[in-house]
Design a protein around this motif. Structure first.
Motif, PDB file in Angstrom:
ATOM      1  N   GLY A   1      -0.426  -1.974   0.010  1.00  0.00           N
ATOM      2  CA  GLY A   1       0.151  -2.623   1.185  1.00  0.00           C
ATOM      3  C   GLY A   1      -0.548  -2.263   2.472  1.00  0.00           C
ATOM      4  O   GLY A   1      -0.495  -3.016   3.447  1.00  0.00           O
ATOM      5  N   LEU A   2      -1.244  -1.123   2.490  1.00  0.00           N
ATOM      6  CA  LEU A   2      -1.953  -0.715   3.707  1.00  0.00           C
ATOM      7  C   LEU A   2      -3.053  -1.710   4.053  1.00  0.00           C
ATOM      8  O   LEU A   2      -3.388  -1.891   5.215  1.00  0.00           O
ATOM      9  N   GLY A   3      -3.631  -2.326   3.008  1.00  0.00           N
ATOM     10  CA  GLY A   3      -4.726  -3.254   3.256  1.00  0.00           C
ATOM     11  C   GLY A   3      -4.266  -4.697   3.416  1.00  0.00           C
ATOM     12  O   GLY A   3      -5.079  -5.599   3.516  1.00  0.00           O
ATOM     13  N   ARG A   4      -2.961  -4.913   3.409  1.00  0.00           N
ATOM     14  CA  ARG A   4      -2.467  -6.297   3.501  1.00  0.00           C
ATOM     15  C   ARG A   4      -1.657  -6.474   4.774  1.00  0.00           C
ATOM     16  O   ARG A   4      -0.899  -5.587   5.158  1.00  0.00           O
ATOM     17  N   ASP A   5      -1.836  -7.655   5.362  1.00  0.00           N
ATOM     18  CA  ASP A   5      -1.023  -7.975   6.533  1.00  0.00           C
ATOM     19  C   ASP A   5       0.062  -8.928   6.070  1.00  0.00           C
ATOM     20  O   ASP A   5      -0.010 -10.131   6.249  1.00  0.00           O
ATOM     21  N   ASP A   6       1.086  -8.368   5.400  1.00  0.00           N
ATOM     22  CA  ASP A   6       2.087  -9.197   4.752  1.00  0.00           C
ATOM     23  C   ASP A   6       3.465  -8.662   5.120  1.00  0.00           C
ATOM     24  O   ASP A   6       4.204  -8.150   4.297  1.00  0.00           O
ATOM     25  N   ARG A   7       3.765  -8.773   6.409  1.00  0.00           N
ATOM     26  CA  ARG A   7       4.947  -8.079   6.902  1.00  0.00           C
ATOM     27  C   ARG A   7       6.251  -8.643   6.339  1.00  0.00           C
ATOM     28  O   ARG A   7       7.223  -7.945   6.190  1.00  0.00           O
ATOM     29  N   ALA A   8       6.331  -9.940   6.116  1.00  0.00           N
ATOM     30  CA  ALA A   8       7.587 -10.527   5.651  1.00  0.00           C
ATOM     31  C   ALA A   8       7.422 -11.188   4.293  1.00  0.00           C
ATOM     32  O   ALA A   8       8.263 -11.956   3.865  1.00  0.00           O
ATOM     33  N   GLY A   9       6.361 -10.892   3.617  1.00  0.00           N
ATOM     34  CA  GLY A   9       6.082 -11.588   2.374  1.00  0.00           C
ATOM     35  C   GLY A   9       6.823 -10.998   1.191  1.00  0.00           C
ATOM     36  O   GLY A   9       7.605 -10.050   1.313  1.00  0.00           O
ATOM     37  N   ARG A  10       6.582 -11.637   0.033  1.00  0.00           N
ATOM     38  CA  ARG A  10       7.249 -11.211  -1.183  1.00  0.00           C
ATOM     39  C   ARG A  10       6.814  -9.795  -1.590  1.00  0.00           C
ATOM     40  O   ARG A  10       7.613  -9.010  -2.066  1.00  0.00           O
ATOM     41  N   PHE A  11       5.546  -9.508  -1.354  1.00  0.00           N
ATOM     42  CA  PHE A  11       5.027  -8.185  -1.714  1.00  0.00           C
ATOM     43  C   PHE A  11       5.798  -7.085  -0.976  1.00  0.00           C
ATOM     44  O   PHE A  11       6.234  -6.095  -1.566  1.00  0.00           O
ATOM     45  N   ARG A  12       5.996  -7.321   0.318  1.00  0.00           N
ATOM     46  CA  ARG A  12       6.707  -6.328   1.129  1.00  0.00           C
ATOM     47  C   ARG A  12       8.147  -6.152   0.634  1.00  0.00           C
ATOM     48  O   ARG A  12       8.681  -5.059   0.566  1.00  0.00           O
ATOM     49  N   LYS A  13       8.758  -7.277   0.233  1.00  0.00           N
ATOM     50  CA  LYS A  13      10.141  -7.226  -0.246  1.00  0.00           C
ATOM     51  C   LYS A  13      10.245  -6.359  -1.506  1.00  0.00           C
ATOM     52  O   LYS A  13      11.117  -5.507  -1.629  1.00  0.00           O
ATOM     53  N   TRP A  14       9.323  -6.587  -2.428  1.00  0.00           N
ATOM     54  CA  TRP A  14       9.348  -5.802  -3.667  1.00  0.00           C
ATOM     55  C   TRP A  14       9.046  -4.335  -3.398  1.00  0.00           C
ATOM     56  O   TRP A  14       9.613  -3.450  -4.038  1.00  0.00           O
ATOM     57  N   MET A  15       8.157  -4.140  -2.416  1.00  0.00           N
ATOM     58  CA  MET A  15       7.811  -2.754  -2.075  1.00  0.00           C
ATOM     59  C   MET A  15       9.048  -2.020  -1.547  1.00  0.00           C
ATOM     60  O   MET A  15       9.323  -0.872  -1.904  1.00  0.00           O
ATOM     61  N   ASN A  16       9.817  -2.721  -0.698  1.00  0.00           N
ATOM     62  CA  ASN A  16      11.026  -2.100  -0.137  1.00  0.00           C
ATOM     63  C   ASN A  16      12.059  -1.814  -1.226  1.00  0.00           C
ATOM     64  O   ASN A  16      12.710  -0.775  -1.226  1.00  0.00           O
ATOM     65  N   ARG A  17      12.199  -2.781  -2.148  1.00  0.00           N
ATOM     66  CA  ARG A  17      13.165  -2.576  -3.244  1.00  0.00           C
ATOM     67  C   ARG A  17      12.772  -1.369  -4.092  1.00  0.00           C
ATOM     68  O   ARG A  17      13.608  -0.544  -4.438  1.00  0.00           O
ATOM     69  N   LEU A  18      11.498  -1.312  -4.404  1.00  0.00           N
ATOM     70  CA  LEU A  18      11.038  -0.189  -5.225  1.00  0.00           C
ATOM     71  C   LEU A  18      11.215   1.123  -4.462  1.00  0.00           C
ATOM     72  O   LEU A  18      11.561   2.159  -5.046  1.00  0.00           O
ATOM     73  N   GLY A  19      11.031   1.062  -3.144  1.00  0.00           N
ATOM     74  CA  GLY A  19      11.240   2.251  -2.314  1.00  0.00           C
ATOM     75  C   GLY A  19      12.670   2.728  -2.392  1.00  0.00           C
ATOM     76  O   GLY A  19      12.937   3.919  -2.553  1.00  0.00           O
ATOM     77  N   ALA A  20      13.609   1.780  -2.303  1.00  0.00           N
ATOM     78  CA  ALA A  20      15.028   2.150  -2.368  1.00  0.00           C
ATOM     79  C   ALA A  20      15.348   2.770  -3.725  1.00  0.00           C
ATOM     80  O   ALA A  20      16.046   3.788  -3.812  1.00  0.00           O
ATOM     81  N   VAL A  21      14.817   2.151  -4.790  1.00  0.00           N
ATOM     82  CA  VAL A  21      15.063   2.689  -6.144  1.00  0.00           C
ATOM     83  C   VAL A  21      14.474   4.098  -6.259  1.00  0.00           C
ATOM     84  O   VAL A  21      15.106   5.014  -6.805  1.00  0.00           O
ATOM     85  N   THR A  22      13.278   4.278  -5.711  1.00  0.00           N
ATOM     86  CA  THR A  22      12.630   5.592  -5.784  1.00  0.00           C
ATOM     87  C   THR A  22      13.471   6.647  -5.068  1.00  0.00           C
ATOM     88  O   THR A  22      13.685   7.747  -5.599  1.00  0.00           O
ATOM     89  N   ILE A  23      13.962   6.291  -3.893  1.00  0.00           N
ATOM     90  CA  ILE A  23      14.751   7.265  -3.128  1.00  0.00           C
ATOM     91  C   ILE A  23      16.024   7.615  -3.889  1.00  0.00           C
ATOM     92  O   ILE A  23      16.413   8.786  -3.985  1.00  0.00           O
ATOM     93  N   LEU A  24      16.675   6.602  -4.478  1.00  0.00           N
ATOM     94  CA  LEU A  24      17.895   6.866  -5.250  1.00  0.00           C
ATOM     95  C   LEU A  24      17.604   7.782  -6.442  1.00  0.00           C
ATOM     96  O   LEU A  24      18.333   8.734  -6.704  1.00  0.00           O
ATOM     97  N   LEU A  25      16.521   7.475  -7.157  1.00  0.00           N
ATOM     98  CA  LEU A  25      16.174   8.296  -8.323  1.00  0.00           C
ATOM     99  C   LEU A  25      15.821   9.717  -7.888  1.00  0.00           C
ATOM    100  O   LEU A  25      16.195  10.695  -8.549  1.00  0.00           O
ATOM    101  N   PHE A  26      15.120   9.823  -6.779  1.00  0.00           N
ATOM    102  CA  PHE A  26      14.738  11.148  -6.277  1.00  0.00           C
ATOM    103  C   PHE A  26      15.980  11.948  -5.884  1.00  0.00           C
ATOM    104  O   PHE A  26      16.090  13.136  -6.189  1.00  0.00           O
ATOM    105  N   LEU A  27      16.947  11.255  -5.232  1.00  0.00           N
ATOM    106  CA  LEU A  27      18.192  11.943  -4.854  1.00  0.00           C
ATOM    107  C   LEU A  27      18.945  12.388  -6.108  1.00  0.00           C
ATOM    108  O   LEU A  27      19.455  13.508  -6.180  1.00  0.00           O
TER     109      LEU A  27
END
Lengths: 245, 597
Positions: free
Chosen positions: A143-169
């Protein structure tokens, strides 16, 4: 000639392993038979031999716990069941037997909030949390190399981030729960914790066979324990069985 | 910055929480309390007070506020004390004060903030009672004070007797205390202090006692009598030995009496009285535990009731089990552990042996425990949750069903053991050993596995950091000649594409000529490509490894650009072909350029 010798050696090694395995299986079955007819002491010996000869399994540890419990060795039974529970946290029969034994001993098994960690131990969280963390990190890197602020990629990245944080907690809380839960079981009757790590030290409080305690410190042959009521005392290392956490 | 890292605010909040938690942990050991020598005083006294700060150093001396009764408070300085008890070192700072009492009634000193090295500590509010000045005809006097003028029947309360003396008191022997309508309870040890009255230092010895009224109405608590011996002067010693044994001191015996104080004893109200009220007066909390919950029929278990709180513990009745068929209870011992010298607060433990004689019993249920709380003036009821138990028929041997299933292998009588108590709920054996497991700890059980979770983020952070650093450094650097040439090339390529799209032949071939010369000069390391011809560049490019096809295309492009100076007209399709050829050649030349250091 050398290759023939090698094949022979491998064959012999395989036969020995198979024999050991069959012997262990045989001990296991004979242990069940001895238990069924009420020869609990013999059953304990056979299950212990199955454990020594073969590799540990949930069935052997669980049955050994039952046989020890019937033989009056409550502490050792709890230790065997806890080892079985560690490998199979969701098995209902192990939980029920542990509850039965704990009720009989009359001592708790740690704070209530740590109980769920037995069913969902850190190792259950570890692999999903690691996969999610690494995947998220890779996605962030992409994602650092992409300018995709509101795209599908960003959405999936955020979802995976939330899942990661939950699993880490979940992993962190489970680890904290396991670390604060009792990690040892008192075995034997007439065990008493002392005020200090010397034989001459007066007795602080008695501990029943099967009391679950947490080892706080190890000093030579002595260990400092905390029981489920928060009492602190010293025991000789041989008076407890430590359960790997 | 905030847009790129929106979670910074969250991090700040998390940091604040951690800081507050840490501060709380540090403050957990430090305490401050306000202390008075006595709970009962008289109008006109100058009383000592102190704030005791433990395990912290006050950064300023706090003021004790004046009130209607307490006036002219002033600080007398502070002192430090270090003590070691059971190998644990503790540190105290005592700030001393004094203040004058004016008036009578309840003296309430509110909570005081003490700024210390460990943060601001707060003292608990302190309540005392100030009485009117009593006449003093003798240098040694006796006084009796009570905490209240009214109380409830059965309520235990404290009263205090004080010997006040301007002389040096040698001994005091109280007479046996027995008051009509009261039961006298525990006595606290005598405590000595000093007070200033009318400019004279008066020694005060005080002792508190517990008392419980046994009848209602207007009663008199007292009088109290006491015999005291005090030094009234010094006479000339007859000898050194006489002086050594106290012969030089003149003693006087005083028969002291403090008048009784009226106490109105109220009956316990009938309104709202629970049917099961057993007479307990106070405020209590109750817990019940049982020694075992898994038992065979006929087993005896010990039920233990823990009653904690404050009130009258002497006649406190035991909480009770609900009677049911199959349960037989036998009262056992009871032990009271007071938390204060008078036994007004503490814990009383009742034990009861219970025999469970039926497998129908599934729980131990308790009767509600009602008590009258004199502090709030109403009845309260504590209810205990039933404790589930499991009762099974006693088993003579092990698993009889299984034994029947295996008649070929009957149990050897000597090997059969009686199972331990409470094995009725044991789950059956597993018939299969199952797959092998590891009972040792591995990386997945270790805290170090957390590093596996953190490593990608640390790596990502490092990557982002290094990349940002590099970018910043490159931005700070002055552009090189090569960098400028590359920028020019990009501009010329863009112009070429624009003119091809617009069908502008002249602009296209002008841009083509400039682009080719610029690119080739960059390849050959020349300052300018203005004077280059196609013949000049072929050989050096060949030496750089440029393909013959590209060199051929380059020749054609140079020729086309030169020809276009005289006849620049071309169709859009032709321009597109030239553009495609140009981009292919430029791409190869640029790839060679990148290989050149």
């Amino acid at each position: 000639m050398r290759s023939f010798g090698s094949i022979l050696f491998r064959f012999a090694f395989g036969v020995v392993l198979l024999a050991i395995r069959l012997a262990a299986q045989s001990d296991f079955d004979r242990g069940i038979t001895a238990y069924s007819v009420g020869r609990f002491q013999e059953s304990v010996g056979l299950f212990e031999r199955a454990l020594t000869n073969g590799r540990p399994s949930v069935g052997v540890l669980y049955n050994l716990g039952n046989a020890r419990f019937r033989n009056g060795e409550v502490g050792k039974a709890i230790a065997a069941w806890r080892l079985a529970e560690r490998a199979a946290p969701g098995r209902g029969e192990i939980q029920r037997n542990l509850e039965l034994a704990r009720r009989q001993v009359g001592s708790g098994s740690g704070p209530d909030w740590t109980q769920w960690a037995r069913r969902l131990p850190p190792r259950r969280w570890a692999v999903p949390a690691a996969v999610a963390a690494w995947s998220w990190a890779i996605l962030l890197l992409i994602g650092l190399g992409r300018d995709d602020r509101a795209g599908r990629f960003r959405k999936w990245m955020n979802r995976l981030g939330a899942v990661t944080i939950l699993l880490f907690l979940g992993y962190s809380v489970s680890m904290a729960a396991v670390r604060s839960a009792p990690d040892s079981v008192v075995v034997g009757t007439g065990v008493a914790a002392r005020f200090g790590p010397v034989d001459e030290s007066p007795v602080a409080f008695p501990l029943p066979d099967g009391a679950e305690v947490r080892v706080d410190e190890v000093r030579g042959p002595w260990i400092r324990i905390v029981d489920s009521f928060g009492h602190v005392g010293w025991l000789s290392g041989g008076q407890v069985i430590q359960i790997p956490q | 910055m905030r847009r790129r890292f929106p979670n910074l605010a969250g991090l700040r909040a998390l940091w604040s929480c951690l800081l507050a938690w840490g501060l709380q942990a540090v403050l957990a050991g430090a305490t401050a309390r306000l202390e008075l020598d006595r709970e009962f005083m008289e109008d006109g006294e100058v009383i000592p007070m102190r704030i005791v700060v433990e395990d912290a150093v006050p950064s300023a001396i706090p003021a004790i506020p004046n009130s209607q009764i307490l006036v002219f408070t002033e600080s007398l300085g502070q002192e430090q004390r270090q003590q070691i008890a059971n190998g644990v070192s503790s540190f105290q700072v005592i700030i001393r004060y004094r203040g004058s009492l004016r008036g009578t009634g309840e003296l309430r000193i509110p909570s005081i903030s003490v700024p210390t090295s460990a943060g601001v500590l707060r003292t608990e509010p302190v309540i005392a009672r100030v009485f009117a000045t009593e006449p003093r005809n003798e240098p040694v006097t006796l006084h009796l004070y009570t905490a209240r003028d009214t109380c409830y029947l059965g309520e235990t309360l404290a009263f205090e007797i004080q010997i006040q003396s301007t002389l040096n008191l040698r001994e005091a022997t109280p007479h046996k205390m027995s008051f009509d309508g009261f039961v006298v309870g525990r006595t606290a040890p005598w405590i000595g202090s000093q007070v200033i009255r009318d400019g004279v230092v008066v020694g005060v010895s005080a002792s508190r006692q517990a008392v419980t009224p046994t009848k209602e109405g207007d009663l008199i608590l007292g009088p109290v009598s006491l015999e005291a011996v005090a030094e009234v002067g010094r006479r000339r010693a007859r000898s050194l030995i006489d002086d050594f044994f106290g012969g030089g001191v003149e003693l006087k015996r005083f028969a002291l009496e403090a008048p009784g104080r009226p106490l109105k004893v109220l009956p316990l109200p009938t309104a709202g009285r629970p049917a099961d009220f057993s007479g307990a007066v106070g405020s209590f909390r109750i817990e019940a535990t049982v020694s075992r919950t898994n038992l065979n029929r006929g087993d005896a278990v010990t039920v233990r009731f823990l009653v904690q709180g404050n009130g009258s513990f002497d006649g406190l009745p035991s909480p009770k089990l609900v009677k049911s068929p199959g349960l037989q209870s036998y009262p056992g011992t009871n032990i009271f552990e007071p938390a204060d010298p008078l036994g007004l607060t503490g814990t009383k433990v009742f034990e009861e042996a219970v025999v469970v004689d039926s497998t129908e019993v599934t729980s131990l249920e308790f009767q509600p425990f009602s008590f009258f709380d004199p502090q709030v003036g109403r009845y309260s009821t504590a209810r205990l949750k039933p404790i589930p138990i499991q009762v099974v028929e006693p088993e003579a041997t092990g698993d009889a069903t299984a034994a029947e299933a295996d008649p070929a292998n009957p149990p050897a009588p000597e090997a059969v053991r009686t199972p331990p108590q409470g094995t009725g709920g044991l789950q059956p054996l597993m018939s299969s050993a199952g797959s092998a497991i590891s009972v040792e700890s591995d990386l997945l059980d270790s805290e170090y596995f957390g590093l596996v979770l953190l490593v990608p983020f640390v790596g990502l952070g490092l990557f982002v950091g290094v990349r940002g650093l590099r970018r910043r450094r490159s931005r700070n650097q002055a552009p090189t000649r090569r960098h400028l040439a590359e920028m020019t090339l990009r501009d010329q390529q863009a112009a070429l594409r624009r003119s091809a799209a617009a069908g502008n032949s002249k602009a296209f071939f002008d841009a083509l000529s400039a682009l080719l010369r610029q690119q080739v000069s960059l390849n050959l390391g020349l300052a300018s490509g203005a004077s280059l011809t196609a013949v000049d560049v072929a050989e050096p490019l060949r030496e750089q490894g440029v393909s013959e096809e590209s060199i051929d295309s380059l020749m054609r492009l140079f020729a086309a650009a030169d020809a276009a100076r005289f006849a620049p007209m071309a169709l859009p399709d032709e321009l597109a072909t030239w553009l495609e050829m140009t981009e292919g050649v430029v791409a190869e030349l640029q790839s060679r350029t990148k290989e050149t250091p």
